[in-house]
Enzyme design. Structure first.
Site, PDB file in Angstrom:
ATOM      1  N   HIS A 101     -18.662  92.801  30.166  1.00  0.00           N
ATOM      2  CA  HIS A 101     -19.079  91.407  30.306  1.00  0.00           C
ATOM      3  C   HIS A 101     -17.802  90.574  30.195  1.00  0.00           C
ATOM      4  O   HIS A 101     -16.884  90.943  29.456  1.00  0.00           O
ATOM      5  CB  HIS A 101     -19.982  90.945  29.165  1.00  0.00           C
ATOM      6  CG  HIS A 101     -21.231  91.742  28.956  1.00  0.00           C
ATOM      7  ND1 HIS A 101     -21.263  92.895  28.227  1.00  0.00           N
ATOM      8  CD2 HIS A 101     -22.509  91.507  29.336  1.00  0.00           C
ATOM      9  CE1 HIS A 101     -22.506  93.345  28.187  1.00  0.00           C
ATOM     10  NE2 HIS A 101     -23.284  92.531  28.853  1.00  0.00           N
ATOM     11  N   ASP A 104     -16.646  90.132  26.708  1.00  0.00           N
ATOM     12  CA  ASP A 104     -16.191  91.324  25.968  1.00  0.00           C
ATOM     13  C   ASP A 104     -14.678  91.424  26.048  1.00  0.00           C
ATOM     14  O   ASP A 104     -14.030  91.800  25.082  1.00  0.00           O
ATOM     15  CB  ASP A 104     -16.679  92.635  26.614  1.00  0.00           C
ATOM     16  CG  ASP A 104     -18.168  92.741  26.708  1.00  0.00           C
ATOM     17  OD1 ASP A 104     -18.864  92.107  25.921  1.00  0.00           O
ATOM     18  OD2 ASP A 104     -18.626  93.493  27.612  1.00  0.00           O
ATOM     19  N   ASP A 307     -33.927  98.493  21.144  1.00  0.00           N
ATOM     20  CA  ASP A 307     -32.907  99.126  21.974  1.00  0.00           C
ATOM     21  C   ASP A 307     -31.846  99.717  21.054  1.00  0.00           C
ATOM     22  O   ASP A 307     -30.830  99.092  20.768  1.00  0.00           O
ATOM     23  CB  ASP A 307     -32.305  97.999  22.849  1.00  0.00           C
ATOM     24  CG  ASP A 307     -31.684  98.489  24.133  1.00  0.00           C
ATOM     25  OD1 ASP A 307     -31.898  99.651  24.491  1.00  0.00           O
ATOM     26  OD2 ASP A 307     -31.006  97.673  24.793  1.00  0.00           O
ATOM     27  N   ASP A 309     -29.824 102.113  21.588  1.00  0.00           N
ATOM     28  CA  ASP A 309     -28.591 102.442  22.315  1.00  0.00           C
ATOM     29  C   ASP A 309     -27.828 103.615  21.706  1.00  0.00           C
ATOM     30  O   ASP A 309     -26.616 103.524  21.464  1.00  0.00           O
ATOM     31  CB  ASP A 309     -27.668 101.209  22.385  1.00  0.00           C
ATOM     32  CG  ASP A 309     -28.173 100.167  23.374  1.00  0.00           C
ATOM     33  OD1 ASP A 309     -29.052 100.487  24.194  1.00  0.00           O
ATOM     34  OD2 ASP A 309     -27.673  99.024  23.325  1.00  0.00           O
TER      35      ASP A 309
END
Ligand code: XLS
Ligand code: NI
Ligand code: NI
Length: 442
Positions: A101, A104, A307, A309
């Site tokens: 992103h 980021d 989520d 992950d």
């Protein structure tokens, strides 16, 4: 700059008998499987946000990860140091792609102009590191969900100004993705959804989102970016109802707004399970409507409803996914992006290697197993046989549109009852798949 992962060298393939935790047992980048190398099939990618921006905090406590290279500041210098570390990691692991992103890789400034300048400064270094290492950008995206301005959504915000700010951010993120030779550009819904209908004009929000994507398509043409757009469906979190709930909802949205030719889907395993589907179901649906694009490879926890992950280590799940991916013709612009983070208690730098090595070996094994299953044709033969009544006679005529309901009424009144159908043999097929999973050499 000193090495961030000192003492850890290039991760090598040592084969299934190796006991070295810092070696691949199954992923052998150059090995040819079904006509392509493993690296070409799997196109592994690192998620910058999890690998280098997620310090391991949770709602009950701060981050735990040791990241000696990161001084915690929102400075461009810190961001640039982080880039060097990321590429050291990518090189040592032997992964060919990464995803990010905008926020980021570079810090958000106090104005859009400052944020854009920060991004440009870091993109220069990303570009140089890509050239030095040969690592490529799988996709770029804009973070339209963290900053408080997006608390009501971005393209679906009730504020036209926030919509405009999001549009500006996307334009810039697309430009840097293009500049870095990115293979695609991604939209994940983020806060594009709502919590309560009491304060929401759903139709207006959906129309705005459609307009937003059309503007992105126009911008893509204007800057000469030729990669596809991806939508990454997710049913909930952070909002209660996300507009891109699952592959079918995303497809319906794209159809409704006339966008299907510009988009493909990025299917995330954990999002599939949150939507009450299997990972393979979402992949198969995306492939069935011609929108299979890319994958966020991770894993949820069946006992937790968010989520999580986690890194993908479930061989059955990965094999089921690889069967669908290979049936769909494999990846073209897409790949397997590890949208996953190490556990909060796995705080040492070496844990990032263990996590990715595990995910890569899991998918390498899954690739080999799925290839063997497909080569022997056991599942494909069974499925073909199961639908054999469509290959000739009445079935073929129905498929060709040559029969009406009235025709079929006459046919079945005459015939009385359908021919007997065969067993679905689900347990037998599950047993066959298990035989392959247990086979030697995988
Ligand atoms: C969040 C999403 C996100 C996307 C990129 O749940 O998975 O990480 O992959 O915005
Ligand atoms: Ni994701
Ligand atoms: Ni996710």
């Amino acid at each position: 700059m000193a090495e961030a992962f000192a003492g850890i060298g290039k991760i090598r393939y040592e084969g299934p008998t190796s006991k070295n935790p810092l070696a691949f047992k199954h992923y052998n980048a150059g090995e040819v499987v079904a006509g392509k190398t493993m690296a070409e099939h799997l196109r592994f990618s690192i998620a910058y946000w999890h690998a280098f921006r997620n310090a391991g905090g949770d709602p009950f406590g701060p981050g735990t990860r040791q990241m000696s290279w990161d001084d915690g500041s929102a400075s461009v210098d810190n961001a640039i140091r982080r880039v060097r570390v990321a590429f050291e990691f990518l090189e040592k692991l032997g992964v060919g792609f990464y995803c990010f992103h905008d926020r980021d890789v570079a810090p958000e400034g106090s104005t859009l102009a400052e944020s854009n300048r920060n991004l440009d400064a870091v993109v220069k270094v990303l570009k140089a590191e890509q050239q030095r290492t040969g690592v490529k950008l799988l996709w770029g995206t804009a973070n339209l969900f963290s900053h408080p301005r997006y608390m009501h959504g971005a393209a679906t915000s009730p504020s036209a100004d926030v919509f405009a700010f999001a549009a500006a951010q996307v334009a810039k993120a697309m430009e840097v993705t293009h500049e870095l030779g990115g293979a695609a550009y991604l939209f994940w819904g983020g806060r594009e959804g709502y919590k309560s209908l009491l304060n929401t004009d759903m139709k207006r929000e959906l129309d705005h989102l459609g307009r937003f994507f059309h503007m992105a398509v126009e911008h893509k043409k204007a800057i000469g970016f030729t990669g596809p757009f991806y939508i990454e469906p997710k049913p909930k979190e952070p909002t209660k109802h996300q507009y891109d709930f699952d592959a079918a909802a995303a497809y319906a949205f794209l159809r409704h707004y006339g966008l299907t030719e510009h988009f493909k889907l990025n299917i995330e395993a954990n999002h599939a399970t949150l939507a009450g589907h299997t990972f393979a179901h979402e992949l198969a649906y995306a492939a069935a409507v011609g929108l299979f694009g890319s994958v966020d490879a991770n894993r949820g926890d069946p006992l937790l409803g968010w989520d999580t992950d986690q890194f993908p280590t479930d061989l059955y799940d990965a094999t089921s996914a690889m069967l669908v991916i290979l049936d769909a013709g494999g990846f073209s612009t897409g790949g397997l992006n590890f949208d996953a983070h190490v556990a909060r208690e796995s705080f040492e730098p070496v844990d990032l290697f263990h996590a990715h090595i595990g995910g890569m070996d899991t998918f390498a094994r899954a690739l080999k197993i799925a290839t063997a299953i497909r080569k022997d044709g056991v599942l494909a033969d069974f499925i073909r046989q199961r639908y054999a009544s469509w290959d000739g006679g009445l079935g073929r005529e129905i498929e060709a549109g040559k029969k009406s309901l009235a025709d079929l009424s006459r046919t079945m009144v005459e015939k009385g009852n359908p021919d007997p159908v065969a067993s679905g043999r689900i347990e037998m097929l599950e047993n066959i798949v298990n035989e392959y999973l247990g086979g030697t050499g995988f």
